[in-house]
Design a protein around this motif. Structure first.
Motif, PDB file in Angstrom:
ATOM      1  N   VAL A 173     -13.093   4.320   1.324  1.00 22.72           N
ATOM      2  CA  VAL A 173     -11.794   3.785   1.496  1.00 22.72           C
ATOM      3  C   VAL A 173     -11.139   3.997   3.021  1.00 22.72           C
ATOM      4  O   VAL A 173     -10.670   2.910   3.687  1.00 22.72           O
ATOM      5  CB  VAL A 173     -10.987   5.037   1.074  1.00 22.72           C
ATOM      6  CG1 VAL A 173      -9.383   4.716   1.349  1.00 22.72           C
ATOM      7  CG2 VAL A 173     -10.928   4.894  -0.486  1.00 22.72           C
ATOM      8  N   ILE A 206      -5.692  -1.295  -2.745  1.00 22.34           N
ATOM      9  CA  ILE A 206      -6.628  -1.782  -1.722  1.00 22.34           C
ATOM     10  C   ILE A 206      -7.517  -2.806  -2.169  1.00 22.34           C
ATOM     11  O   ILE A 206      -7.783  -3.637  -1.249  1.00 22.34           O
ATOM     12  CB  ILE A 206      -7.448  -0.357  -1.187  1.00 22.34           C
ATOM     13  CG1 ILE A 206      -6.463   0.648  -0.690  1.00 22.34           C
ATOM     14  CG2 ILE A 206      -8.404  -0.807  -0.234  1.00 22.34           C
ATOM     15  CD1 ILE A 206      -7.151   1.989  -0.475  1.00 22.34           C
ATOM     16  N   LEU A 218     -10.128   0.508   5.000  1.00 16.35           N
ATOM     17  CA  LEU A 218      -8.936   0.156   5.757  1.00 16.35           C
ATOM     18  C   LEU A 218      -9.097   0.035   7.274  1.00 16.35           C
ATOM     19  O   LEU A 218      -8.344  -0.832   7.345  1.00 16.35           O
ATOM     20  CB  LEU A 218      -8.233   1.609   5.341  1.00 16.35           C
ATOM     21  CG  LEU A 218      -7.576   2.147   4.211  1.00 16.35           C
ATOM     22  CD1 LEU A 218      -6.870   3.212   4.279  1.00 16.35           C
ATOM     23  CD2 LEU A 218      -6.688   0.897   3.517  1.00 16.35           C
ATOM     24  N   LEU A 263       0.844  -1.166  -0.094  1.00 14.82           N
ATOM     25  CA  LEU A 263       0.176   0.216   0.014  1.00 14.82           C
ATOM     26  C   LEU A 263       0.896   1.333   0.097  1.00 14.82           C
ATOM     27  O   LEU A 263       0.651   2.076  -0.688  1.00 14.82           O
ATOM     28  CB  LEU A 263      -1.137  -0.052   1.296  1.00 14.82           C
ATOM     29  CG  LEU A 263      -1.931   1.025   1.264  1.00 14.82           C
ATOM     30  CD1 LEU A 263      -2.618   1.404  -0.203  1.00 14.82           C
ATOM     31  CD2 LEU A 263      -2.989   1.068   2.422  1.00 14.82           C
ATOM     32  N   LEU A 318     -13.013  -0.835  -5.687  1.00 17.15           N
ATOM     33  CA  LEU A 318     -11.612  -1.107  -5.453  1.00 17.15           C
ATOM     34  C   LEU A 318     -11.004  -1.701  -6.781  1.00 17.15           C
ATOM     35  O   LEU A 318     -10.118  -2.653  -6.549  1.00 17.15           O
ATOM     36  CB  LEU A 318     -11.453  -1.892  -3.984  1.00 17.15           C
ATOM     37  CG  LEU A 318     -12.186  -1.433  -2.948  1.00 17.15           C
ATOM     38  CD1 LEU A 318     -11.919  -2.387  -1.783  1.00 17.15           C
ATOM     39  CD2 LEU A 318     -11.397  -0.050  -2.766  1.00 17.15           C
TER      40      LEU A 318
END
Length: 102
Positions: free
Chosen positions: A78, A40, A82, A24, A67
């Motif tokens: 997002v 992601i 995450l 990432l 994504l």
């Protein structure tokens, strides 16, 4: 003799937290939002898209769409993804500030 060639899939190689973070970070350093979304997405597939859908309350289909390299996820999505993946965004300066704090 035929040669079996498979498409390389990053999700198959993201085994540790360190792997995920480095992958990432590299995508974020590139700066291309489509690459970040796709990275992601790779991480999400490595962790399990069905579980991620349950954890975020989003459908698998919308996660796959958002994504992908063609996706354009909202920032809230997002952050939600995450968090569900056990990741966080972290800010750090790109260079040292030129002025000193008084």
């Amino acid at each position: 003799m035929p040669i079996n060639i498979r498409k390389w899939d990053a999700a198959e190689h993201l085994e540790s937290g360190e792997d995920v973070a480095a992958y990432l970070d590299a995508a974020l350093e590139d700066g291309d939002p489509r690459l970040v979304a796709a990275a992601i997405g790779d991480i999400a597939r490595a962790k399990g898209m069905s579980q991620l859908a349950r954890d975020t309350g989003l459908s698998r289909e919308s996660l796959y769409r958002a994504l992908s390299a063609e996706g354009n996820p909202e920032f809230g999505t997002v952050l939600k993804v995450l968090h569900a993946l056990g990741l966080k965004l972290e800010a750090r300066p790109t260079e040292l500030p030129e002025r000193q704090c008084a």
